[in-house]
Design a protein around this motif. Structure first.
Motif, PDB file in Angstrom:
ATOM      1  N   THR A   1      64.910  47.733  -0.091  1.00 47.78           N
ATOM      2  CA  THR A   1      65.893  46.608   0.559  1.00 47.78           C
ATOM      3  C   THR A   1      65.559  46.350   2.162  1.00 47.78           C
ATOM      4  O   THR A   1      65.689  45.172   2.303  1.00 47.78           O
ATOM      5  CB  THR A   1      67.340  46.957   0.114  1.00 47.78           C
ATOM      6  N   ASN A   2      65.722  47.392   2.834  1.00 48.76           N
ATOM      7  CA  ASN A   2      65.367  47.305   4.122  1.00 48.76           C
ATOM      8  C   ASN A   2      64.043  46.356   4.502  1.00 48.76           C
ATOM      9  O   ASN A   2      64.006  45.439   5.385  1.00 48.76           O
ATOM     10  CB  ASN A   2      65.202  48.514   4.877  1.00 48.76           C
ATOM     11  N   ARG A   3      62.873  46.848   3.831  1.00 47.89           N
ATOM     12  CA  ARG A   3      61.611  46.306   3.745  1.00 47.89           C
ATOM     13  C   ARG A   3      61.613  44.906   3.593  1.00 47.89           C
ATOM     14  O   ARG A   3      61.113  43.691   4.228  1.00 47.89           O
ATOM     15  CB  ARG A   3      60.609  46.781   3.207  1.00 47.89           C
ATOM     16  N   ARG A   4      62.390  44.398   2.505  1.00 42.47           N
ATOM     17  CA  ARG A   4      62.332  42.912   1.839  1.00 42.47           C
ATOM     18  C   ARG A   4      63.230  42.171   2.882  1.00 42.47           C
ATOM     19  O   ARG A   4      63.274  40.930   2.668  1.00 42.47           O
ATOM     20  CB  ARG A   4      63.203  43.035   0.439  1.00 42.47           C
ATOM     21  N   GLN A   5      64.433  42.644   3.461  1.00 45.92           N
ATOM     22  CA  GLN A   5      65.499  41.861   4.282  1.00 45.92           C
ATOM     23  C   GLN A   5      64.698  42.147   5.689  1.00 45.92           C
ATOM     24  O   GLN A   5      65.463  41.500   6.654  1.00 45.92           O
ATOM     25  CB  GLN A   5      66.519  42.566   4.210  1.00 45.92           C
ATOM     26  N   ASN A   6      63.534  42.563   6.104  1.00 50.68           N
ATOM     27  CA  ASN A   6      62.962  42.733   7.610  1.00 50.68           C
ATOM     28  C   ASN A   6      64.174  43.419   8.486  1.00 50.68           C
ATOM     29  O   ASN A   6      64.260  43.056   9.462  1.00 50.68           O
ATOM     30  CB  ASN A   6      62.795  41.382   7.851  1.00 50.68           C
TER      31      ASN A   6
END
Length: 111
Positions: free
Chosen positions: A48-53
């Motif tokens: 989720t952190n990666r997808r949300q930058n």
């Protein structure tokens, strides 16, 4: 019922679910969490952190750096928080916010 359906559809469209993210993040710091759930939550938070930058670090040994769930203005978009930073209850975080550590070795405390 309709409220739950709308929330799930919004989560699919936006790409994340606020409650699921924070439930998983809180489970990482709960010593009673079983190993399988811990691994799932760790994976979900990272993805989720990666997808949300976003880069919201956590240190299991130091404990949860959030004293409560924050109010997010624009999802997790671009939020960067160091592992040592302490975020208080009801803190409003907008997008593209960076909260880091002091160079002196201490942490910034936001209440």
């Amino acid at each position: 019922m309709i409220k739950n359906i709308v929330a799930k559809l919004k989560g699919i469209y936006i790409g994340w679910d606020y409650d699921k993210y924070w439930d998983c993040r809180e489970a990482l710091f709960d010593p009673k969490t079983c190993r399988l759930k811990f691994l799932y939550c760790k994976h979900y938070v990272s993805i989720t952190n990666r997808r949300q930058n976003a880069d919201i670090a956590y240190c299991i040994e130091a404990g949860n750096n959030f004293k409560g769930r924050p109010i997010l203005g624009h999802n997790l978009n671009g939020i960067v928080i160091a592992a040592g930073a302490i975020i208080g209850k009801n803190c409003f975080l907008s997008h593209q916010v960076t909260i880091g550590r002091n160079r002196g070795g201490g942490t910034d405390h936001w209440r």
